[in-house]
Design a protein around this motif. Structure first.
Motif: not given
Length: 250
Positions: A146-171
């Motif tokens: 609710x506070x940061x409007x970020x999507x989190x959780x096990x499903x998020x991790x699972x999705x990311x682990x199946x992808x490959x990025x050229x570049x990642x930008x993090x705050x």
């Protein structure tokens, strides 16, 4: 050495540096790890510090996470300058990840000229803004904070682990020479680390206020990313360059 003297030394180090390592205390006081850990346990019970892996840190340095609106209003000019420099690193046909931070959000207006760009994000507001700029966008699934409007959780991790990025930008909430990159929320820390692991190159976008700070959860060591920041003090620049690459906004 008396117990009260050990306590005094540990609290002095915490006050001075914001954190302390078990091994450093053992070396300085010539005592065993078990003694140090008992001391830290008692000092934590007394409300003097917070134990973390390998040592302890100052309770006062644990930063409370602002909501996205509050973050967006802080150091806005610096964040915009950092975001512009970061966006210039992106090439046509890249697949990038933008996490749900205010500085990464500031990148979005600069991305609309990049041809055939695909952006993956866990930021609800990021996704809406990317769509408004007609940028191809993939939103990972999961629970919305609710506070940061970020999507989190096990499903998020699972999705990311199946992808490959050229570049990642993090705050990042906090950057510290010894503790590395850290953030207040364990679930957001897990998202950031997962993205780092799936990236060819990771950039952490941070204005100078984030340096020499410690938040509750470690994300990664400093050498896992290149930092893009505004002008740092000479000593800070020299010290952090021993641990990672830094690109300063001129």
């Amino acid at each position: 050495m008396l117990t009260i003297e050990r306590y005094k030394f540990i609290k002095s180090e915490i006050d001075k540096y914001g954190y302390v390592k078990v091994q450093d205390i053992c070396h300085e006081l010539n005592i065993s790890e078990s003694t140090v850990r008992r001391d830290l346990q008692q000092l934590e019970a007394d409300g003097e510090l917070l134990r973390v892996h390998g040592g302890a840190q100052s309770i006062q340095l644990l930063k409370v996470e602002e909501n996205l609106e509050e973050k967006s209003s802080l150091n806005m000019l610096n964040k915009t300058a950092v975001a512009k420099i970061a966006s210039e690193l992106i090439q046509p046909d890249n697949v990038i990840f933008l996490d749900a931070g205010s500085t990464t959000f500031a990148m979005i207006p600069y991305l609309k000229t990049v041809k055939n760009l695909t952006v993956v994000t866990n930021g609800v507001n990021h996704a809406l803004s990317l769509a408004e700029h007609n940028i191809k966008t993939i939103v990972i699934g999961g629970q919305v904070k609710a506070n940061t409007k970020a999507i989190v959780g096990a499903e998020s991790i699972k999705t990311i682990n199946n992808l490959q990025f050229d570049l990642v930008f993090l705050g990042m909430n906090s950057i510290n020479l010894d503790f590395g990159y850290s953030t207040p929320d364990p679930e957001e820390a897990a998202i950031k680390l997962a993205a780092i692991n799936q990236s060819k190159q990771t950039y952490v976008l941070a204005d100078q206020s984030k340096f020499n700070q410690v938040s509750f959860v470690k994300v990664a060591d400093l050498n896992r990313a290149t930092i893009i920041t505004d002008k740092l003090a000479t000593d800070d620049l020299k010290n952090y360059k021993t641990k990672t690459k830094i690109q300063e906004v001129q």
